[in-house]
Motif scaffolding. Structure first.
Motif, PDB file in Angstrom:
ATOM      1  N   GLU A 366     -25.836  83.373  29.826  1.00  0.00           N
ATOM      2  CA  GLU A 366     -26.352  82.270  29.020  1.00  0.00           C
ATOM      3  C   GLU A 366     -25.843  80.932  29.559  1.00  0.00           C
ATOM      4  N   ASP A 367     -24.568  80.880  29.951  1.00  0.00           N
ATOM      5  CA  ASP A 367     -24.011  79.657  30.537  1.00  0.00           C
ATOM      6  C   ASP A 367     -24.805  79.226  31.762  1.00  0.00           C
ATOM      7  N   VAL A 368     -25.129  80.197  32.614  1.00  0.00           N
ATOM      8  CA  VAL A 368     -25.850  79.891  33.862  1.00  0.00           C
ATOM      9  C   VAL A 368     -27.226  79.283  33.570  1.00  0.00           C
ATOM     10  N   VAL A 369     -27.921  79.837  32.575  1.00  0.00           N
ATOM     11  CA  VAL A 369     -29.257  79.342  32.232  1.00  0.00           C
ATOM     12  C   VAL A 369     -29.166  77.929  31.654  1.00  0.00           C
ATOM     13  N   ILE A 370     -28.225  77.720  30.738  1.00  0.00           N
ATOM     14  CA  ILE A 370     -28.082  76.391  30.133  1.00  0.00           C
ATOM     15  C   ILE A 370     -27.648  75.376  31.181  1.00  0.00           C
ATOM     16  N   ARG A 371     -26.764  75.791  32.075  1.00  0.00           N
ATOM     17  CA  ARG A 371     -26.331  74.905  33.155  1.00  0.00           C
ATOM     18  C   ARG A 371     -27.533  74.439  33.982  1.00  0.00           C
ATOM     19  N   LYS A 372     -28.450  75.354  34.246  1.00  0.00           N
ATOM     20  CA  LYS A 372     -29.647  75.008  35.019  1.00  0.00           C
ATOM     21  C   LYS A 372     -30.443  73.920  34.318  1.00  0.00           C
ATOM     22  N   HIS A 373     -30.619  74.044  32.999  1.00  0.00           N
ATOM     23  CA  HIS A 373     -31.397  73.052  32.263  1.00  0.00           C
ATOM     24  C   HIS A 373     -30.706  71.690  32.263  1.00  0.00           C
ATOM     25  N   ILE A 374     -29.397  71.685  32.064  1.00  0.00           N
ATOM     26  CA  ILE A 374     -28.667  70.414  32.034  1.00  0.00           C
ATOM     27  C   ILE A 374     -28.675  69.757  33.410  1.00  0.00           C
ATOM     28  N   LEU A 375     -28.532  70.545  34.462  1.00  0.00           N
ATOM     29  CA  LEU A 375     -28.616  70.001  35.815  1.00  0.00           C
ATOM     30  C   LEU A 375     -30.002  69.413  36.079  1.00  0.00           C
ATOM     31  N   ASN A 376     -31.040  70.103  35.660  1.00  0.00           N
ATOM     32  CA  ASN A 376     -32.399  69.597  35.834  1.00  0.00           C
ATOM     33  C   ASN A 376     -32.585  68.247  35.143  1.00  0.00           C
ATOM     34  N   LEU A 377     -32.071  68.138  33.923  1.00  0.00           N
ATOM     35  CA  LEU A 377     -32.199  66.887  33.181  1.00  0.00           C
ATOM     36  C   LEU A 377     -31.411  65.770  33.845  1.00  0.00           C
ATOM     37  N   MET A 378     -30.194  66.088  34.290  1.00  0.00           N
ATOM     38  CA  MET A 378     -29.350  65.077  34.913  1.00  0.00           C
ATOM     39  C   MET A 378     -29.898  64.608  36.260  1.00  0.00           C
ATOM     40  N   CYS A 379     -30.530  65.504  37.001  1.00  0.00           N
ATOM     41  CA  CYS A 379     -30.956  65.195  38.367  1.00  0.00           C
ATOM     42  C   CYS A 379     -32.445  64.894  38.499  1.00  0.00           C
ATOM     43  N   ARG A 380     -33.275  65.475  37.618  1.00  0.00           N
ATOM     44  CA  ARG A 380     -34.724  65.321  37.753  1.00  0.00           C
ATOM     45  C   ARG A 380     -35.385  64.736  36.512  1.00  0.00           C
ATOM     46  N   LEU A 381     -34.579  64.552  35.460  1.00  0.00           N
ATOM     47  CA  LEU A 381     -35.079  63.988  34.210  1.00  0.00           C
ATOM     48  C   LEU A 381     -36.169  64.849  33.587  1.00  0.00           C
ATOM     49  N   GLU A 382     -36.128  66.135  33.888  1.00  0.00           N
ATOM     50  CA  GLU A 382     -37.048  67.086  33.269  1.00  0.00           C
ATOM     51  C   GLU A 382     -36.501  68.496  33.449  1.00  0.00           C
ATOM     52  N   THR A 383     -36.959  69.397  32.623  1.00  0.00           N
ATOM     53  CA  THR A 383     -36.641  70.806  32.802  1.00  0.00           C
ATOM     54  C   THR A 383     -37.776  71.633  32.208  1.00  0.00           C
ATOM     55  N   SER A 384     -37.867  72.883  32.651  1.00  0.00           N
ATOM     56  CA  SER A 384     -38.999  73.708  32.210  1.00  0.00           C
ATOM     57  C   SER A 384     -38.556  75.143  32.019  1.00  0.00           C
ATOM     58  N   TRP A 385     -39.397  75.918  31.384  1.00  0.00           N
ATOM     59  CA  TRP A 385     -39.137  77.332  31.120  1.00  0.00           C
ATOM     60  C   TRP A 385     -40.489  78.037  31.069  1.00  0.00           C
ATOM     61  N   SER A 414     -43.589  69.836  25.881  1.00  0.00           N
ATOM     62  CA  SER A 414     -44.773  70.692  25.829  1.00  0.00           C
ATOM     63  C   SER A 414     -44.296  72.117  25.575  1.00  0.00           C
ATOM     64  N   SER A 415     -45.185  73.081  25.680  1.00  0.00           N
ATOM     65  CA  SER A 415     -44.813  74.474  25.413  1.00  0.00           C
ATOM     66  C   SER A 415     -43.858  75.024  26.467  1.00  0.00           C
ATOM     67  N   THR A 416     -43.843  74.401  27.666  1.00  0.00           N
ATOM     68  CA  THR A 416     -43.013  74.939  28.747  1.00  0.00           C
ATOM     69  C   THR A 416     -42.165  73.881  29.457  1.00  0.00           C
ATOM     70  N   LYS A 417     -42.145  72.640  28.947  1.00  0.00           N
ATOM     71  CA  LYS A 417     -41.487  71.589  29.710  1.00  0.00           C
ATOM     72  C   LYS A 417     -40.970  70.469  28.817  1.00  0.00           C
ATOM     73  N   LEU A 418     -39.844  69.891  29.225  1.00  0.00           N
ATOM     74  CA  LEU A 418     -39.296  68.697  28.584  1.00  0.00           C
ATOM     75  C   LEU A 418     -39.174  67.614  29.649  1.00  0.00           C
ATOM     76  N   THR A 419     -39.651  66.411  29.360  1.00  0.00           N
ATOM     77  CA  THR A 419     -39.586  65.288  30.289  1.00  0.00           C
ATOM     78  C   THR A 419     -38.902  64.111  29.612  1.00  0.00           C
ATOM     79  N   VAL A 420     -37.931  63.507  30.294  1.00  0.00           N
ATOM     80  CA  VAL A 420     -37.264  62.315  29.780  1.00  0.00           C
ATOM     81  C   VAL A 420     -38.110  61.105  30.144  1.00  0.00           C
TER      82      VAL A 420
END
Length: 453
Positions: A366-385, A414-420
């Motif tokens: 679970e840590d690894v998955v959440i880390r991926k999302h936080i890294l995506n937000l910090m580096c790309r200002l978006e994350t998806s699933w 959206s149903s599969t993505k968050l964008t800052v």
């Protein structure tokens, strides 16, 4: 924006890691498990992407009272050689357990004040590292320089062993602010070291500027940015002062809380600085960083290779980061490990052939998955699933927490993505906090983090 600042200005992590250090599970951590995850990750990535090395050089001749880093204040330069010997001994201990010769892609000297050390000793340190390692085909070596004591000899010596990037701590050019933080340095000194680096051949010169400092005004920030424009560094860290005087060993004294700008004033300082930087040609990178289009940090953002770790933003990802020296933190991707903070204990352990770790955390799935999302937000200002029911158990709950930010126009979901959105950039730490399951499971009873704004 004023109402949003008041609403979202709460204590929060800067997310150089997930889980954040206060939420590491030290009870399930062991040195043996750390070594196991390190070797596993090293085998997976050394040949394809290399590793990162962070070397902490803790000595400073005087205390900067804005600083929250681990340091040792001394004017005794005889400490240099024994410390370098200890760091090289720690590196030897790591090389003994790694299955093949490490390929170093990134190397960063941080502090403290790396230029406390003589040019000859810094060269000896780097040469010692590469007796046991190879350079990657495309490597980036960088160091932090103090404008008051970085000499041409420092710059030339490190250039000769592969360094092409240097960053200088400027903070603010106003004399009242400089005196309050005990970091008095002239524009002329910054100009000299910036120009020397370029004359020698450094391809990236960075400046660190801080807003929200004691006695700092909007005019001070504007004047600092305009002076920065004259020198046009390739990249800038323009970040918020983190007021954390409760941390042990912290030097944030000599001024009072009421000497600091309010949250709204800090936000105004940031917006003013950001607008001025944009006019000059700087592009905003992730959180609190700016770069010219020729800089590798901007180019990595364009190609979606931007990464964030305990060294901050880096142009590319490495799965393994080894931290050497007192208080350094290492990252095997599957676990984190931090070295002891006492210089004497550190030396004692390494010279007794013990890797000097005192705490760490083994990441769960679970840590690894959440880390991926936080890294995506910090580096790309978006994350998806692909399927929120299969990501991690609390994703639906996380998205519910984010609805208010969506209503405030900070993000799109959206149903599969968050964008800052642009309006949400100042609140990126708050957005990441919604994903921080551990933070929500155990709200801290005492202050652990600086304010997000």
């Amino acid at each position: 924006m004023c109402n949003l600042v008041q609403k979202y200005n709460i204590p929060g992590p800067r997310y150089t890691s997930y889980p954040t250090v206060p939420y590491w599970d030290i009870n399930t951590f062991s040195g043996k498990e750390w070594e196991h995850t390190l070797i596993k990750s090293f085998k997976e990535s050394n040949a394809t992407e290399g590793i990162s090395l962070y070397i902490h050089l803790p000595f400073c001749e005087s205390l900067c009272t804005f600083c929250g880093c681990h340091k040792r204040i001394t004017k005794r330069h005889e400490v240099e050689t024994p410390y370098i010997q200890a760091v090289l001994k720690e590196w030897q201990l790591y090389c003994n357990i790694l299955p093949e010769k490490p390929i170093v892609k990134e190397l960063h000297l941080g502090g403290g004040t790396p230029t406390f050390f003589t040019p000859e000793n810094l060269q000896a340190l780097i040469n010692g590292i590469f007796r046991k390692a190879e350079r990657a085909a495309e490597y980036e070596f960088s160091f932090e320089g103090h404008p008051n004591n970085t000499t041409k000899a420092h710059l030339q010596a490190l250039y000769n062993v592969g360094f092409r990037r240097v960053s200088y701590g400027v903070q603010d050019y106003n004399s009242t602010v400089q005196k309050a933080i005990n970091r008095v340095q002239s524009f002329e000194n910054v100009k000299n070291v910036t120009e020397w680096a370029r004359e020698i051949g450094y391809t990236s010169v960075g400046h660190d500027i801080i807003f929200g400092l004691p006695h700092q005004t909007l005019q001070h920030v504007e004047e600092t940015i305009l002076k920065t424009k004259e020198l046009l560094p390739d990249r800038l860290a323009f970040y918020s002062y983190a007021h954390v005087p409760w941390l042990k060993g912290n030097g944030q004294r000599g001024y009072r809380g009421e000497d600091l700008p309010t949250a709204t004033q800090k936000r105004d300082q940031y917006e003013k600085g950001k607008n001025l930087l944009a006019k000059v040609g700087y592009k905003e990178i992730g959180m609190d960083h700016f770069a010219l289009e020729n800089d590798s940090l901007y180019q990595s953002m364009v190609t979606n290779n931007l990464h964030r770790n305990f060294m901050g933003y880096t142009p590319s990802k490495t799965q393994v980061m080894i931290g050497l020296g007192v208080s350094s933190i290492s990252d095997s991707w599957y676990s984190f490990a931090q070295n002891v903070k006492s210089l004497e204990e550190y030396s004692h352990l390494v010279f007794n052939n013990i890797i000097p770790i005192y705490r760490g955390h083994i990441l769960t799935q679970e840590d690894v998955v959440i880390r991926k999302h936080i890294l995506n937000l910090m580096c790309r200002l978006e994350t998806s699933w692909s399927n929120k029911n299969e990501e991690f158990a609390q994703l639906s709950e996380t998205l519910d927490k984010l609805q208010e930010m969506k209503n405030d126009g900070l993000i799109e979901i959206s149903s599969t993505k968050l964008t800052v959105l642009d309006k949400g950039r100042p609140f990126i730490r708050n957005i990441c906090m919604a994903f921080d399951v551990l933070l929500h499971q155990k709200t801290p009873q005492t202050r652990l983090f600086s304010m997000t704004i």
